[in-house]
Write an enzyme that holds these catalytic residues in place. Structure first.
Site, short mmCIF file in Angstrom:
data_model
loop_
_atom_site.label_atom_id
_atom_site.label_comp_id
_atom_site.label_asym_id
_atom_site.label_seq_id
_atom_site.Cartn_x
_atom_site.Cartn_y
_atom_site.Cartn_z
N CYS A 1 -0.72 0.78 -12.28
CA CYS A 1 0.47 0.11 -11.72
C CYS A 1 1.46 1.10 -11.10
CB CYS A 1 1.17 -0.69 -12.81
SG CYS A 1 0.06 -1.85 -13.61
N ASN B 1 -0.35 -10.13 -9.96
CA ASN B 1 -0.13 -8.69 -10.13
C ASN B 1 -1.27 -7.95 -9.43
OD1 ASN B 1 -0.20 -6.05 -11.18
ND2 ASN B 1 0.63 -6.67 -13.16
N HIS C 1 7.35 -2.84 -9.28
CA HIS C 1 5.95 -3.24 -9.42
C HIS C 1 5.94 -4.69 -9.90
CE1 HIS C 1 2.01 -3.85 -10.89
NE2 HIS C 1 2.34 -3.73 -12.17
N1 ACO Z 1 -3.41 -20.04 -20.78
C1 ACO Z 1 -3.11 -20.72 -21.90
N2 ACO Z 1 -2.91 -20.12 -23.09
C2 ACO Z 1 -3.04 -18.79 -23.14
C3 ACO Z 1 -3.36 -18.02 -22.01
C4 ACO Z 1 -3.55 -18.69 -20.79
N3 ACO Z 1 -3.85 -18.05 -19.65
N4 ACO Z 1 -3.41 -16.73 -22.37
C5 ACO Z 1 -3.13 -16.67 -23.67
N5 ACO Z 1 -2.91 -17.92 -24.15
C6 ACO Z 1 -2.57 -18.31 -25.51
C7 ACO Z 1 -3.15 -17.39 -26.54
O1 ACO Z 1 -4.45 -17.76 -26.87
C8 ACO Z 1 -2.19 -17.57 -27.68
O2 ACO Z 1 -2.52 -18.75 -28.34
P1 ACO Z 1 -2.34 -18.87 -29.95
O3 ACO Z 1 -0.88 -18.68 -30.19
O4 ACO Z 1 -2.84 -20.24 -30.23
O5 ACO Z 1 -3.17 -17.77 -30.51
C9 ACO Z 1 -0.86 -17.78 -26.99
O6 ACO Z 1 -1.15 -18.21 -25.65
C10 ACO Z 1 -0.01 -16.53 -26.93
O7 ACO Z 1 -0.85 -15.45 -26.49
P2 ACO Z 1 -0.29 -14.03 -26.17
O8 ACO Z 1 -1.36 -13.15 -25.63
O9 ACO Z 1 0.48 -13.56 -27.38
O10 ACO Z 1 0.63 -14.40 -25.00
P3 ACO Z 1 2.09 -13.91 -24.72
O11 ACO Z 1 3.04 -14.95 -25.11
O12 ACO Z 1 2.31 -12.53 -25.19
O13 ACO Z 1 2.02 -13.85 -23.13
C11 ACO Z 1 1.73 -12.23 -21.42
C12 ACO Z 1 1.06 -13.07 -22.50
C13 ACO Z 1 2.22 -13.14 -20.33
C14 ACO Z 1 0.71 -11.27 -20.85
C15 ACO Z 1 2.90 -11.48 -22.06
O14 ACO Z 1 2.48 -10.76 -23.19
C16 ACO Z 1 3.57 -10.57 -21.16
O15 ACO Z 1 4.32 -10.98 -20.30
N6 ACO Z 1 3.34 -9.25 -21.30
C17 ACO Z 1 3.87 -8.25 -20.43
C18 ACO Z 1 2.78 -7.49 -19.90
C19 ACO Z 1 2.43 -7.86 -18.50
O16 ACO Z 1 3.06 -8.61 -17.84
N7 ACO Z 1 1.38 -7.24 -18.06
C20 ACO Z 1 1.00 -7.39 -16.73
C21 ACO Z 1 -0.01 -6.39 -16.41
S1 ACO Z 1 0.40 -4.81 -16.92
C22 ACO Z 1 1.48 -4.22 -15.85
O17 ACO Z 1 1.43 -4.50 -14.70
C23 ACO Z 1 2.52 -3.32 -16.38
#
Ligand code: ACO
Length: 349
Positions: A114, A306, A276
């Site tokens: 990234c 992304n 980014h």
């Molecule tokens: N659709 C539906 N449900 C989903 C999906 C999806 N695509 N993905 C995960 N879930 C579910 C999981 O199974 C989990 O269910 P459970 O509670 O029954 O076990 C629940 O949603 C929560 O899952 P998490 O992985 O904990 O999801 P989170 O709330 O953390 O959101 C996300 C994920 C959006 C990636 C978040 O962690 C985030 O914003 N992180 C920041 C990192 C980021 O944005 N990275 C981008 C790439 S890296 C970069 O560019 C720096």
């Protein structure tokens, strides 16, 4: 004093649009979940047969070169940032040299995910300032669609990423108060595995629990590079999303302030912050904590997802095409991602 200016900018995204609802064909997810967590509405996926990371980079480069008023034959160095190269080796830079029928110039690939584009820009900037080169092509391009786990198992990652490319041409300028003012690069590898794709790779960590010593060399080679690796689902990206979010929320503001402080400027001086495009929620958090006015943070992740190393040049190009990046404006680029690495660049256009 010689500085580097962005003389031309271009972008390319594949025609194939996948909305969040289209992702339902592959996995159990929903438009509401994706929009709420990431802000993403749709992304582009490259044509499976014709388009590669290099061909998309070339399309973006053609536009950047034309807008810079130069030609491919005048380019004297290439820096190509990507995490999804056409080949494990060689890198995409040499493929651009071939595709664009350039002279036998140097071509360097940057693997900083990234932060890749800002790292690449910083490298190019040093070559311009030292007087070594006068026309450097910097590309960020990704074909993520090829390496995503599109089943429900991979949904927390696969809904985030999209394909595309952006490019700039850097040239020297001696104009007072124009060009790249400074760049700032950082890394901390202590959490390298929490946002990573482990294979193909030569590490052994992943196999430790399987008592690597019990295998012969041919079996180990098979694990690294082939059928076994695919069967064991080791060839997809891994991300601990919440941990990435927490670190990004600290490092983005830190590296932006570092750039401003270095130049005796404040957040009020920024005309446009182009972060980014990791996640719309991260950008909104950034705008809020840094008290940046509405409209001063550019976001287009809604349309493209992304695109890792391509996200900043694509966003900068769109902002420029929309008239949001004008001569004299102070533009701040900032990135954070896998490694972890993070970086910023302050540019007077
Ligand atoms: N659709 C539906 N449900 C989903 C999906 C999806 N695509 N993905 C995960 N879930 C579910 C999981 O199974 C989990 O269910 P459970 O509670 O029954 O076990 C629940 O949603 C929560 O899952 P998490 O992985 O904990 O999801 P989170 O709330 O953390 O959101 C996300 C994920 C959006 C990636 C978040 O962690 C985030 O914003 N992180 C920041 C990192 C980021 O944005 N990275 C981008 C790439 S890296 C970069 O560019 C720096």
């Amino acid at each position: 004093m010689v500085r580097s200016k962005i003389a031309g900018i271009g972008m390319y995204v594949p025609k194939n649009v996948l909305t969040n609802n289209d992702m339902l064909k592959y996995m159990d997810t929903s438009d509401a979940w994706i929009q709420e967590r990431t802000g993403i509405k749709e992304r582009r996926f490259a044509d499976r047969t014709g388009e590669t990371t290099t061909t998309m980079g070339v399309e973006a480069a053609k536009i950047a070169i034309k807008r810079a008023g130069t030609t491919a034959q005048e380019i004297d160095f290439i820096v190509f940032a990507t995490l999804s190269p056409d080949y494990y080796f060689p890198g995409c830079g040499v493929l651009v040299q071939r595709e664009m029928k350039m002279k036998e110039i140097g071509a360097l690939d940057v693997r900083n995910q990234c932060s890749g584009f800002v790292y690449a820009l910083s490298v190019a900037d040093q070559f311009i300032k030292s007087g070594m080169y006068k026309n450097i092509l910097v590309i960020g391009s990704e074909k993520h669609s090829f390496g995503l786990d599109l089943s429900t198992r991979g949904r927390n990652i696969s809904v985030i990423f999209g394909d595309g490319a952006g490019a700039v041409v850097l040239q020297p300028t001696e104009k007072e108060n124009q060009g790249i003012l400074s760049t700032h690069l950082h890394s901390d590898g202590s959490n390298a595995e929490i946002l990573a794709m482990y294979n193909p790779g030569t590490h052994a960590n992943h196999w430790k629990k399987e008592k690597l010593a019990d295998y012969n060399d041919a079996e180990i080679a098979d694990m690294f590079m082939s059928k076994t690796m695919v069967e064991k689902e080791q060839n997809y990206p891994f991300m601990d999303g919440p941990a990435v979010f927490k670190m990004a929320a600290v490092k983005f503001p830190e590296v932006i302030m570092e750039a401003l402080n270095k130049n005796g400027l404040t957040t009020a001086d920024i005309d446009l912050l182009v972060p980014h495009q990791a996640n719309l929620r991260i950008s909104q958090f950034l705008q809020h904590t840094m008290k940046l006015e509405e409209g001063k943070v550019y976001n287009n992740i809604q349309k493209y997802g992304n695109t890792t190393a391509a996200s900043i040049p694509i966003a900068l190009c769109e902002a420029w095409e929309e008239g949001k990046v004008k001569e004299g404006n102070l533009i701040c680029l900032a990135a954070f991602g896998s490694g972890f690495t993070w970086a910023s660049a302050l540019i007077r256009m």
